[in-house]
Design an enzyme around this catalytic site. Structure first.
Site, mmCIF file in Angstrom:
data_model
loop_
_atom_site.group_PDB
_atom_site.id
_atom_site.type_symbol
_atom_site.label_atom_id
_atom_site.label_comp_id
_atom_site.label_asym_id
_atom_site.label_seq_id
_atom_site.Cartn_x
_atom_site.Cartn_y
_atom_site.Cartn_z
ATOM 1 N N GLU A 73 70.259 -11.327 22.258
ATOM 2 C CA GLU A 73 71.227 -12.493 22.877
ATOM 3 C C GLU A 73 71.646 -12.026 24.307
ATOM 4 O O GLU A 73 72.577 -12.352 24.639
ATOM 5 C CB GLU A 73 72.044 -12.554 21.956
ATOM 6 C CG GLU A 73 71.856 -13.322 20.556
ATOM 7 C CD GLU A 73 72.873 -13.662 19.741
ATOM 8 O OE1 GLU A 73 72.845 -14.908 19.120
ATOM 9 O OE2 GLU A 73 73.630 -12.942 19.566
ATOM 10 N N HIS A 92 80.472 -10.912 21.857
ATOM 11 C CA HIS A 92 79.808 -11.965 21.167
ATOM 12 C C HIS A 92 79.860 -11.325 19.601
ATOM 13 O O HIS A 92 78.993 -10.553 19.289
ATOM 14 C CB HIS A 92 78.560 -12.291 21.483
ATOM 15 C CG HIS A 92 77.878 -13.299 20.542
ATOM 16 N ND1 HIS A 92 78.501 -14.546 20.214
ATOM 17 C CD2 HIS A 92 76.486 -13.238 20.125
ATOM 18 C CE1 HIS A 92 77.701 -15.093 19.315
ATOM 19 N NE2 HIS A 92 76.331 -14.178 19.527
ATOM 20 N N HIS A 94 79.611 -13.135 15.235
ATOM 21 C CA HIS A 94 79.607 -13.998 14.207
ATOM 22 C C HIS A 94 80.927 -14.103 13.285
ATOM 23 O O HIS A 94 80.574 -14.243 11.906
ATOM 24 C CB HIS A 94 78.282 -13.933 13.548
ATOM 25 C CG HIS A 94 77.071 -13.907 14.363
ATOM 26 N ND1 HIS A 94 75.759 -13.622 13.914
ATOM 27 C CD2 HIS A 94 77.030 -14.174 15.692
ATOM 28 C CE1 HIS A 94 75.054 -13.802 14.938
ATOM 29 N NE2 HIS A 94 75.552 -14.034 16.163
ATOM 30 N N TYR A 119 100.038 -16.204 22.572
ATOM 31 C CA TYR A 119 99.055 -15.168 22.802
ATOM 32 C C TYR A 119 97.660 -15.755 22.725
ATOM 33 O O TYR A 119 96.770 -15.182 23.315
ATOM 34 C CB TYR A 119 99.300 -13.949 21.665
ATOM 35 C CG TYR A 119 100.325 -13.059 22.159
ATOM 36 C CD1 TYR A 119 99.959 -11.976 23.026
ATOM 37 C CD2 TYR A 119 101.534 -12.912 21.610
ATOM 38 C CE1 TYR A 119 100.940 -11.064 23.755
ATOM 39 C CE2 TYR A 119 102.545 -12.101 22.206
ATOM 40 C CZ TYR A 119 102.279 -11.157 23.131
ATOM 41 O OH TYR A 119 102.922 -10.089 23.446
ATOM 42 N N HIS A 159 77.654 -20.849 15.149
ATOM 43 C CA HIS A 159 77.153 -19.641 15.319
ATOM 44 C C HIS A 159 78.047 -18.426 15.805
ATOM 45 O O HIS A 159 78.198 -17.544 15.178
ATOM 46 C CB HIS A 159 76.075 -19.669 16.908
ATOM 47 C CG HIS A 159 75.565 -18.424 17.433
ATOM 48 N ND1 HIS A 159 74.462 -18.549 18.342
ATOM 49 C CD2 HIS A 159 75.613 -17.220 17.108
ATOM 50 C CE1 HIS A 159 74.081 -17.299 18.501
ATOM 51 N NE2 HIS A 159 74.789 -16.578 18.037
#
Length: 212
Positions: A73, A92, A94, A119, A159
């Site tokens: 990715e 990144h 999941h 926040y 995703h």
């Protein structure tokens, strides 16, 4: 900061995310921008057991210079960096609650999560949903690229999140804040809630502008 220290930081923070259940198996990836390229976690590796010496070292064109083959990715990272030249790192994941929200039918694709906490506004802000594309589809990179100029965090449908930060720590903290807000959002479904007002959000954006 030396490259050796940056490699150690990637491994340390990746393990922290893994140990706390924010990623699992061989999912998730991290990158850091260097003056002459990037460091990225290798493809097929567990975030809980990253060997700093085997982290992928890429040149400015994305070619592998040393280490294991980079995450498959990597194109997501390159797309985000291309539109955010001052971003220093990208995470990144999941992560479960963020992915759950990305699978929901009745969410606002322009801004997925409401401003439930200060926040969240400070570290994430507005979060667009990127349409679903199959893993490895380069159209996904193009979709991320379209949003990256205006958003340092995006949520990929079915995703997970892609989050840029000024530093690796900033990117990790923002990703954690996103996941906790997704968890709050799901816990509050069906209840009357009181998110921050547009005026309160605008005040936070003035007080804490993003400079990357």
């Amino acid at each position: 900061m030396t490259e050796s220290k940056q490699r150690e930081d990637i491994a340390r923070l990746a393990k922290s995310l893994f140990d706390r259940g924010l990623t699992f198996g061989s999912s998730g990836n991290i990158s850091i921008r260097l003056e002459d390229g990037w460091l990225m976690t290798p493809t097929g590796s567990s975030m809980g057991a990253i060997d700093p010496a085997r982290i992928s070292r890429l040149d400015l064109a994305g070619n592998l210079l040393s280490g294991d083959k980079p995450t498959k990715e990597s194109f997501l990272h390159m797309a985000m960096y291309g539109r955010r030249p001052r971003a220093g790192a990208i995470v990144h994941l999941h992560s479960t609650h963020s992915v759950a929200v990305s699978c929901m039918h009745d969410i606002d694709h322009r801004d997925v999560l409401p401003p439930l906490t200060a926040y969240y506004v400070m570290r994430v802000g507005r979060l667009p949903l990127i349409p679903y594309f199959a893993p490895g589809d380069l159209d996904l990179a193009r979709a991320v690229e379209e949003m990256a100029s205006d958003h340092h965090a995006v949520l990929l449908a079915n995703h997970g999140p892609v989050v840029a930060g000024k530093s690796l720590e900033d990117a990790v903290y923002a990703t954690e804040e996103l996941e906790e807000t997704a968890k709050l959002f799901l816990a509050l479904r069906g209840m009357r809630t009181r998110p921050l007002t547009p005026e309160q959000v605008a005040d936070l954006e003035r007080r804490f502008p993003r400079d990357f």
